[in-house]
Design an enzyme around this catalytic site. Structure first.
Site, PDB file in Angstrom:
ATOM      1  N   ASP A  55      37.222  39.171  39.159  1.00  0.00           N
ATOM      2  CA  ASP A  55      36.449  38.402  40.125  1.00  0.00           C
ATOM      3  C   ASP A  55      35.323  39.237  40.720  1.00  0.00           C
ATOM      4  O   ASP A  55      35.252  40.452  40.517  1.00  0.00           O
ATOM      5  CB  ASP A  55      37.361  37.910  41.253  1.00  0.00           C
ATOM      6  CG  ASP A  55      38.427  36.939  40.773  1.00  0.00           C
ATOM      7  OD1 ASP A  55      38.191  36.261  39.755  1.00  0.00           O
ATOM      8  OD2 ASP A  55      39.500  36.880  41.408  1.00  0.00           O
ATOM      9  N   TYR A 124      47.227  46.381  37.339  1.00  0.00           N
ATOM     10  CA  TYR A 124      46.264  46.419  38.438  1.00  0.00           C
ATOM     11  C   TYR A 124      46.795  47.308  39.554  1.00  0.00           C
ATOM     12  O   TYR A 124      48.008  47.393  39.776  1.00  0.00           O
ATOM     13  CB  TYR A 124      46.035  45.020  39.015  1.00  0.00           C
ATOM     14  CG  TYR A 124      45.077  44.146  38.244  1.00  0.00           C
ATOM     15  CD1 TYR A 124      43.713  44.120  38.563  1.00  0.00           C
ATOM     16  CD2 TYR A 124      45.525  43.331  37.212  1.00  0.00           C
ATOM     17  CE1 TYR A 124      42.834  43.303  37.867  1.00  0.00           C
ATOM     18  CE2 TYR A 124      44.651  42.509  36.517  1.00  0.00           C
ATOM     19  CZ  TYR A 124      43.305  42.506  36.847  1.00  0.00           C
ATOM     20  OH  TYR A 124      42.431  41.697  36.156  1.00  0.00           O
TER      21      TYR A 124
END
Length: 300
Positions: A55, A124
């Site tokens: 994003d 992540y």
């Protein structure tokens, strides 16, 4: 031929990975650079497929993508360099791309390789500086500062509830025709201890060089795939448990009742980095890609 491209980028000045008209994106910059180097007309521009779309504002250390290029077009970028087409392309990309995108390597992709669908898991990490401590200015684009002292033990109790195959509908939005069912393999919060790169005796002459991540609170999560906003929304929910605003029971209900509501939105993007994408052995790549294309259910 299909090429595997391993890259890193600072997401601060990008509107995410995916190409968007009029906006600066990682995919847009990479595809423009490739088309320029390979001297392709607009109707033959390359398309880069990525392992995981990030994003706006999210960073990547170990992003993976692939691109299909005709061998004769690839060889055309060699010029006077005494090397092959792949190495020539890598060298030229490193000179053409902006400083916030780094090419780590380019290699021939094994048969059956698909950067997105062949991936086994993605890792992540989200980095937080809590308790109102000042953020190292060198890390300001990669660390979120918050005023509260976080209860890491409580956050780990929440994170443990995410491990396994679940519908993460409380924390994510599905792609068209997709689901929010994902399998989380590991999820854990750590307060990084203060440690030094070089040990001294504590005197002025024996200065101890601190490691950059000393004192940070870091969330590491590994899953087969992630739905849109899933990681940042999970981080936000864990932080609310860690600062005492929400209870562990509240988090547990969000896991069992997959419905979005205002308190489970995504946290600031700056603290999130895609660290690594893992793939199976070469002879299992095609089968993995075929299996992952199937729509997920809680039984599969």
């Amino acid at each position: 031929m299909r090429l595997r491209i391993d890259c890193s980028y600072d997401g601060s000045m990008f509107h995410g990975w995916a190409r968007q008209p009029g906006l600066r994106t990682v995919q847009g910059e990479l595809e423009h650079a490739l088309s320029t180097i390979l001297r392709l007309p607009e109707d033959q521009s390359v398309h880069v497929t990525v392992a995981g779309r990030t994003d706006t504002g999210v960073h990547a250390l170990g992003q993976v993508c692939h691109v299909d290029v005709l061998p004769e077009i690839l060889d055309s970028c060699i010029g006077h360099m005494p090397t092959n087409g792949i190495e020539a392309l890598e060298r030229r990309l490193k000179h053409v791309l902006p400083a916030d995108i780094v090419i780590r390597s380019i290699s021939p992709a094994p048969e059956g390789f698909d950067a997105r669908f062949s991936a086994l898991e993605r890792t992540y990490v989200y980095r937080i500086c809590d308790a109102g401590k000042p953020v190292d200015p060198r890390m300001r684009g990669f660390v979120l500062a918050i005023p509260q002292l976080l209860d890491v033990e409580a956050m780990n109790e929440a994170a443990a509830l995410t491990v396994g195959l679940h519908d993460f509908g409380s924390f994510a939005t599905p792609n068209p025709g997709g689901t929010t069912i994902r399998e989380v393999k590991r999820a854990h919060w750590n307060r990084i201890p203060d440690f030094s790169l070089a040990q001294g005796d504590g005197t002025a002459a024996g200065y101890r060089v601190p490691a950059l991540e000393s004192g940070l609170v870091c969330f590491t999560i590994v899953a087969d795939a992630f739905a849109h906003n899933m990681v940042r929304s999970l981080v936000n929910a864990c932080v609310q448990v860690g600062n005492g605003k929400k209870s562990l029971d509240w988090f547990a209900r969000k896991m069992t009742e997959p419905v979005r509501e205002g308190s489970t939105g995504p946290i600031d993007a700056r603290g999130l980095t895609l660290e690594h994408v893992a793939y199976p052995p070469d002879d299992e790549l095609a089968a993995r890609a075929q299996a992952i294309r199937a729509k997920r259910t809680l039984e599969s």
